[in-house]
Design a protein around this motif. Sequence first.
Motif, PDB file in Angstrom:
ATOM      1  N   ASP A  58       0.818  -1.225   0.000  1.00 57.02           N
ATOM      2  CA  ASP A  58       0.000   0.000   0.000  1.00 57.02           C
ATOM      3  C   ASP A  58       0.847   1.269   0.000  1.00 57.02           C
ATOM      4  O   ASP A  58       0.316   2.374  -0.123  1.00 57.02           O
ATOM      5  CB  ASP A  58      -0.976  -0.004   1.178  1.00 57.02           C
ATOM      6  N   GLU A  59       2.167   1.119   0.097  1.00 53.74           N
ATOM      7  CA  GLU A  59       3.056   2.281  -0.007  1.00 53.74           C
ATOM      8  C   GLU A  59       3.615   2.440  -1.411  1.00 53.74           C
ATOM      9  O   GLU A  59       4.424   3.335  -1.666  1.00 53.74           O
ATOM     10  CB  GLU A  59       4.190   2.154   1.004  1.00 53.74           C
ATOM     11  N   ALA A  60       3.228   1.533  -2.320  1.00 53.65           N
ATOM     12  CA  ALA A  60       3.696   1.590  -3.702  1.00 53.65           C
ATOM     13  C   ALA A  60       2.495   1.552  -4.637  1.00 53.65           C
ATOM     14  O   ALA A  60       2.426   0.740  -5.565  1.00 53.65           O
ATOM     15  CB  ALA A  60       4.649   0.443  -3.997  1.00 53.65           C
ATOM     16  N   ASP A  61       1.540   2.419  -4.360  1.00 48.97           N
ATOM     17  CA  ASP A  61       0.353   2.550  -5.201  1.00 48.97           C
ATOM     18  C   ASP A  61      -0.424   1.233  -5.284  1.00 48.97           C
ATOM     19  O   ASP A  61      -0.953   0.864  -6.332  1.00 48.97           O
ATOM     20  CB  ASP A  61       0.744   3.028  -6.604  1.00 48.97           C
ATOM     21  N   ASN A  62      -0.479   0.512  -4.147  1.00 51.27           N
ATOM     22  CA  ASN A  62      -1.228  -0.750  -4.052  1.00 51.27           C
ATOM     23  C   ASN A  62      -0.781  -1.781  -5.089  1.00 51.27           C
ATOM     24  O   ASN A  62      -1.593  -2.533  -5.632  1.00 51.27           O
ATOM     25  CB  ASN A  62      -2.729  -0.502  -4.170  1.00 51.27           C
ATOM     26  N   LYS A  63       0.506  -1.819  -5.322  1.00 53.26           N
ATOM     27  CA  LYS A  63       1.063  -2.791  -6.276  1.00 53.26           C
ATOM     28  C   LYS A  63       0.959  -4.195  -5.714  1.00 53.26           C
ATOM     29  O   LYS A  63       1.303  -4.444  -4.553  1.00 53.26           O
ATOM     30  CB  LYS A  63       2.518  -2.446  -6.566  1.00 53.26           C
ATOM     31  N   ILE A  64       0.482  -5.130  -6.528  1.00 53.77           N
ATOM     32  CA  ILE A  64       0.415  -6.530  -6.104  1.00 53.77           C
ATOM     33  C   ILE A  64       1.821  -7.111  -6.152  1.00 53.77           C
ATOM     34  O   ILE A  64       2.497  -7.077  -7.185  1.00 53.77           O
ATOM     35  CB  ILE A  64      -0.535  -7.333  -7.009  1.00 53.77           C
ATOM     36  N   VAL A  65       2.264  -7.664  -5.009  1.00 52.48           N
ATOM     37  CA  VAL A  65       3.636  -8.168  -4.913  1.00 52.48           C
ATOM     38  C   VAL A  65       3.680  -9.678  -4.682  1.00 52.48           C
ATOM     39  O   VAL A  65       4.765 -10.267  -4.675  1.00 52.48           O
ATOM     40  CB  VAL A  65       4.409  -7.448  -3.795  1.00 52.48           C
ATOM     41  N   GLY A  66       2.535 -10.296  -4.494  1.00 50.92           N
ATOM     42  CA  GLY A  66       2.522 -11.741  -4.289  1.00 50.92           C
ATOM     43  C   GLY A  66       1.115 -12.261  -4.194  1.00 50.92           C
ATOM     44  O   GLY A  66       0.143 -11.493  -4.122  1.00 50.92           O
ATOM     45  N   TYR A  67       0.993 -13.571  -4.214  1.00 50.10           N
ATOM     46  CA  TYR A  67      -0.313 -14.200  -4.054  1.00 50.10           C
ATOM     47  C   TYR A  67      -0.106 -15.649  -3.614  1.00 50.10           C
ATOM     48  O   TYR A  67       0.990 -16.225  -3.758  1.00 50.10           O
ATOM     49  CB  TYR A  67      -1.114 -14.176  -5.366  1.00 50.10           C
ATOM     50  N   ALA A  68      -1.154 -16.257  -3.113  1.00 49.75           N
ATOM     51  CA  ALA A  68      -1.177 -17.696  -2.832  1.00 49.75           C
ATOM     52  C   ALA A  68      -2.575 -18.206  -3.161  1.00 49.75           C
ATOM     53  O   ALA A  68      -3.573 -17.513  -2.935  1.00 49.75           O
ATOM     54  CB  ALA A  68      -0.831 -17.978  -1.377  1.00 49.75           C
ATOM     55  N   LEU A  69      -2.631 -19.416  -3.688  1.00 47.93           N
ATOM     56  CA  LEU A  69      -3.886 -20.013  -4.154  1.00 47.93           C
ATOM     57  C   LEU A  69      -4.114 -21.331  -3.432  1.00 47.93           C
ATOM     58  O   LEU A  69      -3.244 -22.205  -3.441  1.00 47.93           O
ATOM     59  CB  LEU A  69      -3.820 -20.243  -5.661  1.00 47.93           C
ATOM     60  N   ALA A  70      -5.295 -21.465  -2.835  1.00 49.25           N
ATOM     61  CA  ALA A  70      -5.635 -22.673  -2.088  1.00 49.25           C
ATOM     62  C   ALA A  70      -6.986 -23.210  -2.536  1.00 49.25           C
ATOM     63  O   ALA A  70      -7.844 -22.464  -3.036  1.00 49.25           O
ATOM     64  CB  ALA A  70      -5.658 -22.381  -0.586  1.00 49.25           C
ATOM     65  N   GLY A  71      -7.181 -24.500  -2.353  1.00 46.09           N
ATOM     66  CA  GLY A  71      -8.447 -25.132  -2.699  1.00 46.09           C
ATOM     67  C   GLY A  71      -8.573 -26.472  -1.998  1.00 46.09           C
ATOM     68  O   GLY A  71      -7.797 -26.785  -1.082  1.00 46.09           O
TER      69      GLY A  71
END
Length: 321
Positions: A58-71
Motif C-alpha cells: 500500500d506504499e507503492a500505489d497498491n502494487k500486487i507483490v505476491g499471491y497464494a492459491l488454495a483449494g
Amino acid sequence: MIVFRRFRNTDPPALADVWNESHTARGSFPLRTPALLERWIFSKPHFDHDGLIVAVDDEADNKIVGYALAGFGPNEALTALDRTHGVICSVAVRPSVMRKGVGAALVKRCEEYLTARGATTLRAGPVWPHCPFGFGLYGGTNCPGFLASDPAADPFFKKMGYEPGEQTLVFQKKLDAPLSIPDARFSMLRKRYETQVMRAAGVPSWWHECVWGTLDPVEFRMVDKLASGFIAARALVWELEGYGWRWGFPSAGVLDIQVRSDLRRLGLAKLLLSQILRFLQDQFFGICEVQAPAADPALVGLCRSVTLDHVDTGTTYLKKV
C-alpha cells in the motif's frame, strides 16, 4: 506496508506479472496473457475468490507483490469436493520483496482459509487427485507437487512445518534423433493388436472434468483385431503448449496410461508408448513427457524401458492440523 486481501476481478494482469517474475524454472508455463489464468483457474466451478489471497504494497500505489492459491481435493468417488483435504496450490512473490516474510504470511492465510472451512489435512503442492488448481500451468504433463527444479520450495515449506510426502518422477524423451526401442515381443503383439488414434472420449468423472476439462487430448488405443475391437490398452496425449516455449521445442505429454489387468506384463504398454513416441516424432514434436509416481514401480520401469530420461522430481508436502 504489505496488506493482504481476497482476489478481485481486476487482478489478473498483475497476477500474471507476479507469476512470470516468480516462476522461472523449467516446470512453469510462461503466461503470455492473463487469459490463461481464466482458462486454468478462474473458470473452475470450485474456484473461490477467498481462496486466492493477494499481497499488496500500500506504499507503492497498491502494487500486487505476491499471491497464494488454495483449494480442496475431491471425495473418494471424484464426484464432489471433500473439504477435509486442503491444498495450497501455488505461492508466488516478486523477487523485490522476497525474504521479507510475505510468502510465509500468504501460506498462513491459506491455512486459515482451509481450516476454517473444514480441512483436517493440509497439503502443499498439488498432485492427483488432490489438485484443485495447478494443472496446465505448473508441473508439465500432470500435477507432480512442487518440483526440485524450483529449489526454493523445499526449504520454504519445511520451514513452514510441512513434511515431504509422496514424490512424482518426471521423465522426458527428446525426439530429435531416430528412435530405437527393441523388444522381442513386439512382432507378435503387432499381429494381434493395432493402434488407433482418435479424439478422446468423455472424461470419466466430475473431478476429471474440473481438472482436465479445457483439454482437447488425443486418445491412443491398442485394439484386439481378433475380438471385435476390444480395447486392451489406452493412453491420452495432449500438447504442452506453453511448456514448449519454456523448453524450446514443441512438446506433448502422455496421461492416464492403462492396460487391461489380465493383459499386463506382456509388453502392451511398452509397445503403445513406443508408438506414441514415433507418432509425436512424425508430427514434429521435440519432447515427450510422462510422469510416474515414485511408488509405482511398473510405470517407472515402463518409462525407463522406452529410454525416457528422468529430468525432475515433484514432491507434495503434508502438515498436520
